[in-house]
Design a protein around this motif. Sequence first.
Motif, PDB file in Angstrom:
ATOM      1  N   TYR A  30      24.280 -33.014   2.829  1.00  0.00           N
ATOM      2  CA  TYR A  30      22.357 -32.239   2.793  1.00  0.00           C
ATOM      3  C   TYR A  30      22.057 -33.991   3.157  1.00  0.00           C
ATOM      4  O   TYR A  30      22.071 -34.533   2.184  1.00  0.00           O
ATOM      5  CB  TYR A  30      22.201 -31.266   2.637  1.00  0.00           C
ATOM      6  CG  TYR A  30      22.227 -31.800   1.238  1.00  0.00           C
ATOM      7  CD1 TYR A  30      20.400 -31.626   1.257  1.00  0.00           C
ATOM      8  CD2 TYR A  30      22.883 -31.621   0.032  1.00  0.00           C
ATOM      9  CE1 TYR A  30      19.418 -31.803  -0.205  1.00  0.00           C
ATOM     10  CE2 TYR A  30      22.311 -31.698  -1.892  1.00  0.00           C
ATOM     11  CZ  TYR A  30      20.727 -32.367  -1.792  1.00  0.00           C
ATOM     12  OH  TYR A  30      20.121 -32.330  -2.494  1.00  0.00           O
ATOM     13  N   ASP A  51      15.986 -29.206   5.401  1.00  0.00           N
ATOM     14  CA  ASP A  51      17.038 -29.666   5.103  1.00  0.00           C
ATOM     15  C   ASP A  51      18.614 -29.851   6.058  1.00  0.00           C
ATOM     16  O   ASP A  51      18.223 -29.153   6.861  1.00  0.00           O
ATOM     17  CB  ASP A  51      18.135 -29.274   3.638  1.00  0.00           C
ATOM     18  CG  ASP A  51      17.567 -29.486   2.844  1.00  0.00           C
ATOM     19  OD1 ASP A  51      16.171 -31.172   2.913  1.00  0.00           O
ATOM     20  OD2 ASP A  51      17.741 -29.423   1.391  1.00  0.00           O
ATOM     21  N   PHE A  52      19.561 -30.640   6.515  1.00  0.00           N
ATOM     22  CA  PHE A  52      20.340 -30.647   7.113  1.00  0.00           C
ATOM     23  C   PHE A  52      21.918 -30.555   6.284  1.00  0.00           C
ATOM     24  O   PHE A  52      21.935 -31.447   5.120  1.00  0.00           O
ATOM     25  CB  PHE A  52      20.434 -31.665   7.933  1.00  0.00           C
ATOM     26  CG  PHE A  52      20.430 -31.291   9.171  1.00  0.00           C
ATOM     27  CD1 PHE A  52      19.469 -30.742  10.402  1.00  0.00           C
ATOM     28  CD2 PHE A  52      22.102 -31.056   9.875  1.00  0.00           C
ATOM     29  CE1 PHE A  52      19.898 -30.303  11.628  1.00  0.00           C
ATOM     30  CE2 PHE A  52      22.508 -30.405  11.214  1.00  0.00           C
ATOM     31  CZ  PHE A  52      21.170 -30.517  11.719  1.00  0.00           C
ATOM     32  N   THR A  54      26.112 -30.686   6.079  1.00  0.00           N
ATOM     33  CA  THR A  54      26.930 -30.968   6.768  1.00  0.00           C
ATOM     34  C   THR A  54      29.126 -30.451   5.892  1.00  0.00           C
ATOM     35  O   THR A  54      28.583 -31.142   4.912  1.00  0.00           O
ATOM     36  CB  THR A  54      27.665 -31.313   7.339  1.00  0.00           C
ATOM     37  OG1 THR A  54      28.179 -32.416   8.870  1.00  0.00           O
ATOM     38  CG2 THR A  54      27.051 -33.633   6.849  1.00  0.00           C
ATOM     39  N   SER A  79      21.229 -26.804  10.224  1.00  0.00           N
ATOM     40  CA  SER A  79      19.902 -26.945   9.667  1.00  0.00           C
ATOM     41  C   SER A  79      19.357 -26.079   9.418  1.00  0.00           C
ATOM     42  O   SER A  79      20.018 -24.573   9.476  1.00  0.00           O
ATOM     43  CB  SER A  79      18.688 -27.426  10.885  1.00  0.00           C
ATOM     44  OG  SER A  79      18.741 -26.489  11.710  1.00  0.00           O
ATOM     45  N   ARG A 139      27.740 -29.989  15.017  1.00  0.00           N
ATOM     46  CA  ARG A 139      26.528 -29.140  15.219  1.00  0.00           C
ATOM     47  C   ARG A 139      26.848 -27.849  16.553  1.00  0.00           C
ATOM     48  O   ARG A 139      26.465 -26.954  16.401  1.00  0.00           O
ATOM     49  CB  ARG A 139      24.830 -29.489  15.895  1.00  0.00           C
ATOM     50  CG  ARG A 139      24.478 -30.991  14.894  1.00  0.00           C
ATOM     51  CD  ARG A 139      23.103 -31.643  15.688  1.00  0.00           C
ATOM     52  NE  ARG A 139      22.434 -30.501  16.585  1.00  0.00           N
ATOM     53  CZ  ARG A 139      20.766 -30.693  16.233  1.00  0.00           C
ATOM     54  NH1 ARG A 139      20.446 -31.656  15.323  1.00  0.00           N
ATOM     55  NH2 ARG A 139      19.915 -30.110  16.385  1.00  0.00           N
TER      56      ARG A 139
END
Length: 226
Positions: A30, A51-52, A54, A79, A139
Motif C-alpha cells: 500500500y 491510501d491505495f 495493491t 483506493s 485498478r
Amino acid sequence: MKTFLILLLAVPLIVAQDFTVTEANGDVKYRTGTSEEWLEVREGTVFRSDDFVTTEAKSSVRIKSSKNIINLQELTAVSISSIKAMSTDELLLALAMEDMINAPKPNGKNNSSNTAVYGNKEGQNKNPEMKADNFGIKRLNGAMQLAKNGFKESSVVFAKETYRKYPDTKQISSYRIFFADILYEKGLYEEALGEYLDIAKLQLNKEDKFKVESQTQNINKILLNN
C-alpha cells in the motif's frame, strides 16, 4: 451549475473510517496519499482513506472497517476511499462530476492523464503486448472486486476514474461491458446507453457485439415507452 451545486450540498458527508487488514496473503502493498513508496501490508495494518492497496499474483487481502468488509484477490488495486456504499443519487452525482472533468477545455485539452496502460489475463489473448500486472488493469480488476463485494455504485465510479487516468484501458470491451451492465441494472438507462454506444465503436468479438446491440435495443425500447 446551480442544480449541480444543490446536489453536491445534498450529499451527506462521509465519516472517516479506519480500515484494518484482517488477513494478508502473498505480496500485498500500500501507499499513502501522494507518496510513491509502496509499503508491505501485514495483518493488523490500518489504512487511511487516502491510501491505495495493491495485490500481486497469487496474493490476496481482507480489509474490514466498522461498516464494510472486502476481499481483494490477485492483481488488483483499489483506493481505500472507494470501499464504501453509495446510493444511486450519489452515483449520478459522481458520474456528473466525471463528465465535468472530462469535458473539453477551451484550448481543446482536458485534465486526463496520458499514461498508457495495457493488459489483463483476458486482454492478453487479444493483444500479446498487454501485461497482466499493469496498474491501470489492476485498478479495473479492483473495481470489479468492489462490485463483487457489494459496492457496485462505487465500482462504477472507480472504473470511470481509471478510464480517465489510464485512457487505453477504455479499449478493453469486457471491462466496459461489465460496468455498463451495472448502470443498466441500476435503472440508469441513459447513462448505460451512452456507455453501450461508446463500446460499440470498439473492435468487438461476436459475443460482445451481440450483447451490446441487445442491451442498446432494450434500453431504446424502455426509453421510448417512458
